[in-house]
Design a protein around this motif. Structure first.
Motif, short mmCIF file in Angstrom:
data_model
loop_
_atom_site.label_atom_id
_atom_site.label_comp_id
_atom_site.label_asym_id
_atom_site.label_seq_id
_atom_site.Cartn_x
_atom_site.Cartn_y
_atom_site.Cartn_z
N LEU A 205 0.83 -1.20 0.00
CA LEU A 205 0.00 0.00 0.00
C LEU A 205 0.86 1.25 0.00
CD1 LEU A 205 -2.77 -0.87 2.64
CD2 LEU A 205 -2.82 -1.22 0.17
N ARG A 206 0.28 2.36 -0.46
CA ARG A 206 0.94 3.66 -0.33
C ARG A 206 0.74 4.16 1.10
NH1 ARG A 206 -2.54 4.97 -4.33
NH2 ARG A 206 -3.08 6.86 -3.21
N GLN A 207 1.58 5.08 1.52
CA GLN A 207 1.49 5.58 2.90
C GLN A 207 0.13 6.22 3.18
OE1 GLN A 207 4.81 8.00 4.09
NE2 GLN A 207 6.24 6.28 3.95
N GLU A 208 -0.45 6.88 2.22
CA GLU A 208 -1.77 7.50 2.41
C GLU A 208 -2.83 6.43 2.70
OE1 GLU A 208 0.13 8.06 -0.35
OE2 GLU A 208 0.85 10.07 0.16
N GLN A 209 -2.76 5.32 1.96
CA GLN A 209 -3.72 4.23 2.16
C GLN A 209 -3.51 3.57 3.53
OE1 GLN A 209 -2.34 2.21 -1.37
NE2 GLN A 209 -4.38 2.42 -2.34
N ALA A 210 -2.26 3.36 3.90
CA ALA A 210 -1.97 2.76 5.21
C ALA A 210 -2.44 3.67 6.33
CB ALA A 210 -0.47 2.48 5.33
N ALA A 211 -2.22 4.97 6.17
CA ALA A 211 -2.64 5.94 7.19
C ALA A 211 -4.15 5.89 7.38
CB ALA A 211 -2.20 7.34 6.79
N GLU A 212 -4.88 5.79 6.28
CA GLU A 212 -6.34 5.71 6.36
C GLU A 212 -6.77 4.44 7.09
OE1 GLU A 212 -9.86 5.21 3.15
OE2 GLU A 212 -8.42 6.83 2.75
N GLN A 213 -6.15 3.31 6.77
CA GLN A 213 -6.51 2.06 7.44
C GLN A 213 -6.19 2.08 8.92
OE1 GLN A 213 -5.44 -1.74 5.94
NE2 GLN A 213 -6.12 -1.31 3.86
N MET A 214 -5.10 2.75 9.29
CA MET A 214 -4.68 2.78 10.69
C MET A 214 -5.31 3.94 11.47
SD MET A 214 -0.67 1.74 10.36
CE MET A 214 -0.40 1.79 12.13
N ASN A 215 -6.04 4.80 10.78
CA ASN A 215 -6.72 5.93 11.41
C ASN A 215 -5.73 6.94 12.00
OD1 ASN A 215 -9.08 7.32 12.04
ND2 ASN A 215 -9.09 6.52 14.13
N VAL A 216 -4.65 7.21 11.24
CA VAL A 216 -3.66 8.21 11.63
C VAL A 216 -3.30 9.04 10.40
CG1 VAL A 216 -2.66 6.83 13.50
CG2 VAL A 216 -1.70 6.65 11.22
N SER A 217 -2.50 10.08 10.60
CA SER A 217 -2.07 10.90 9.47
C SER A 217 -0.93 10.23 8.72
CB SER A 217 -1.62 12.28 9.98
OG SER A 217 -0.44 12.15 10.73
N ARG A 218 -0.70 10.70 7.49
CA ARG A 218 0.39 10.15 6.71
C ARG A 218 1.75 10.42 7.35
NH1 ARG A 218 4.43 11.33 4.61
NH2 ARG A 218 3.89 13.50 4.43
N PRO A 219 2.02 11.63 7.90
CA PRO A 219 3.31 11.83 8.59
C PRO A 219 3.49 10.90 9.79
CG PRO A 219 2.31 13.95 8.08
CD PRO A 219 1.29 12.90 7.77
N THR A 220 2.41 10.55 10.46
CA THR A 220 2.51 9.61 11.58
C THR A 220 2.91 8.23 11.08
OG1 THR A 220 0.92 10.85 12.90
CG2 THR A 220 1.24 8.54 13.49
N VAL A 221 2.32 7.79 9.98
CA VAL A 221 2.70 6.51 9.39
C VAL A 221 4.18 6.51 9.03
CG1 VAL A 221 2.48 5.06 7.31
CG2 VAL A 221 0.45 5.77 8.55
N THR A 222 4.67 7.62 8.49
CA THR A 222 6.08 7.73 8.13
C THR A 222 6.97 7.58 9.36
OG1 THR A 222 5.55 9.19 6.28
CG2 THR A 222 7.83 9.21 7.05
N ARG A 223 6.61 8.24 10.45
CA ARG A 223 7.40 8.15 11.69
C ARG A 223 7.38 6.73 12.26
NH1 ARG A 223 5.03 13.17 12.50
NH2 ARG A 223 3.40 12.29 13.81
N ILE A 224 6.20 6.11 12.27
CA ILE A 224 6.08 4.73 12.78
C ILE A 224 6.92 3.78 11.92
CG2 ILE A 224 4.48 2.80 13.15
CD1 ILE A 224 2.28 4.93 13.64
N TYR A 225 6.84 3.95 10.60
CA TYR A 225 7.56 3.09 9.66
C TYR A 225 9.07 3.22 9.83
CZ TYR A 225 8.87 1.09 5.11
OH TYR A 225 9.42 0.33 4.11
#
Length: 138
Positions: free
Chosen positions: A50-70
């Protein structure tokens, strides 16, 4: 003062509780911790593609948050591989889509008590052998 972490949605906990390098006894290993949300970003981005935007939506967080977690997940996994550490996958600020349990005897992952059936590895059968998976445990 920073605001509290928002719970990240996780579809299900990982099948395993961690990983250990071959050939080194467990008592001689250092441990690193990979949180459930870090595992989920690796699963969504690298395994599911998935793209980060899609992952962020599934995880219910922002895209920058997904980037930090990743980034933290990759750093933890790299440290474990390079230094030969054991990885424990546990807890964090997450919420599952439903209640999950792990069999105390065979460690099988079970999604909801209604899906609990006797497995070949278990000599006894009952709900007392199920351990709830607590998302907040660390």
């Amino acid at each position: 003062m920073s605001r509290p972490k928002q719970n990240r949605k996780i579809s299900n906990p990982p099948l395993m509780q961690g990983f250990k390098p071959f050939g080194i006894p467990r008592k001689m290993l250092k441990e690193v911790t990979l949180l459930y949300d870090e595992y989920e970003t690796i699963r969504l981005l690298d395994y599911e593609g998935l793209r980060q935007e899609q992952a962020a939506e599934q995880m219910n967080v922002s895209r920058p948050t997904v980037t930090r977690i990743y980034e933290q997940a990759r750093k933890t996994i790299a440290q474990a591989l390079v230094e030969g550490n054991m990885i424990n996958i546990v807890g964090g600020s997450v919420q599952f889509e439903r209640q999950w349990f792990r069999c105390r005897r065979c460690y099988r992952l079970i999604g909801g008590r209604e899906n609990h059936v006797r497995c070949k590895s278990c000599k006894t059968y009952g709900n007392d052998e199920l351990k709830p998976i607590d998302a907040q445990e660390k």
